[in-house]
Design a protein around this motif. Structure first.
Motif, PDB file in Angstrom:
ATOM      1  N   ASN A   1       6.090   0.302   4.767  1.00 22.23           N
ATOM      2  CA  ASN A   1       5.728   0.383   6.180  1.00 22.23           C
ATOM      3  C   ASN A   1       6.435  -0.732   6.964  1.00 22.23           C
ATOM      4  OD1 ASN A   1       4.156  -2.005   5.943  1.00 22.23           O
ATOM      5  ND2 ASN A   1       2.334  -0.807   5.410  1.00 22.23           N
ATOM      6  N   LEU A   2       6.241  -0.757   8.242  1.00 24.40           N
ATOM      7  CA  LEU A   2       6.919  -1.722   9.116  1.00 24.40           C
ATOM      8  C   LEU A   2       6.378  -3.137   9.001  1.00 24.40           C
ATOM      9  CD1 LEU A   2       7.229   0.487  12.320  1.00 24.40           C
ATOM     10  CD2 LEU A   2       8.993  -0.026  10.620  1.00 24.40           C
ATOM     11  N   PHE A   3       5.270  -3.316   8.290  1.00 25.47           N
ATOM     12  CA  PHE A   3       4.617  -4.625   8.202  1.00 25.47           C
ATOM     13  C   PHE A   3       4.873  -5.323   6.874  1.00 25.47           C
ATOM     14  CE2 PHE A   3       2.132  -1.811  10.951  1.00 25.47           C
ATOM     15  CZ  PHE A   3       2.328  -2.464  12.153  1.00 25.47           C
ATOM     16  N   GLY A   4       5.810  -4.807   6.088  1.00 25.70           N
ATOM     17  CA  GLY A   4       6.134  -5.417   4.809  1.00 25.70           C
ATOM     18  C   GLY A   4       5.267  -4.957   3.658  1.00 25.70           C
ATOM     19  N   GLY A   5       4.362  -4.030   3.925  1.00 23.98           N
ATOM     20  CA  GLY A   5       3.503  -3.493   2.880  1.00 23.98           C
ATOM     21  C   GLY A   5       3.916  -2.080   2.519  1.00 23.98           C
ATOM     22  N   PHE A   6       2.990  -1.362   1.903  1.00 22.68           N
ATOM     23  CA  PHE A   6       3.249   0.005   1.450  1.00 22.68           C
ATOM     24  C   PHE A   6       2.100   0.907   1.859  1.00 22.68           C
ATOM     25  CE2 PHE A   6       5.678  -2.814  -1.136  1.00 22.68           C
ATOM     26  CZ  PHE A   6       6.885  -2.166  -1.297  1.00 22.68           C
ATOM     27  N   ASP A   7       2.427   2.132   2.192  1.00 23.98           N
ATOM     28  CA  ASP A   7       1.419   3.124   2.565  1.00 23.98           C
ATOM     29  C   ASP A   7       1.377   4.234   1.527  1.00 23.98           C
ATOM     30  OD1 ASP A   7       0.840   1.821   4.952  1.00 23.98           O
ATOM     31  OD2 ASP A   7       2.218   3.051   6.132  1.00 23.98           O
ATOM     32  N   VAL A   8       0.156   4.671   1.184  1.00 25.31           N
ATOM     33  CA  VAL A   8      -0.043   5.901   0.422  1.00 25.31           C
ATOM     34  C   VAL A   8      -0.516   6.934   1.443  1.00 25.31           C
ATOM     35  CG1 VAL A   8      -1.397   7.064  -1.354  1.00 25.31           C
ATOM     36  CG2 VAL A   8      -0.568   4.733  -1.741  1.00 25.31           C
TER      37      VAL A   8
END
Length: 93
Positions: A35-42
């Motif tokens: 994602n755009l915040f440096g994390g990951f989305d499921v």
């Protein structure tokens, strides 16, 4: 770089289920992406094969490992509920 590859990692799993009593095929897809915040989305999407309507749920995670763990848990739940894995893909963005 290795970090760039890690952040752009995408995984998609697609499941289908046919229920004789309801006479309707269902589909369920799972996506793992950065994602755009440096994390990951499921991202979970589901619906009926013969319907344009679909539902979607996004769960954010701070680490790729947490997101993969959730993806695996959701995959196992789908299989327990009678869904069949049709397409597991790992994509490079």
């Amino acid at each position: 770089s290795h970090n760039q590859d890690r952040r752009t990692c995408k995984v998609m799993k697609y499941f289908r289920k046919h229920t004789e009593t309801a006479n309707a095929a269902q589909w369920y897809s799972l996506h793992l992406q950065s994602n755009l915040f440096g994390g990951f989305d499921v991202i979970c999407r589901w619906g009926r094969v013969d319907s344009p309507r679909r539902r979607e749920q996004v769960e954010p995670f701070s680490s790729q490992q947490e997101a993969i763990c959730r993806l695996d848990t959701l995959s196992a739940e789908r299989i327990r509920r009678g869904f069949v894995l049709v397409a597991p893909l790992k994509l490079a963005a």
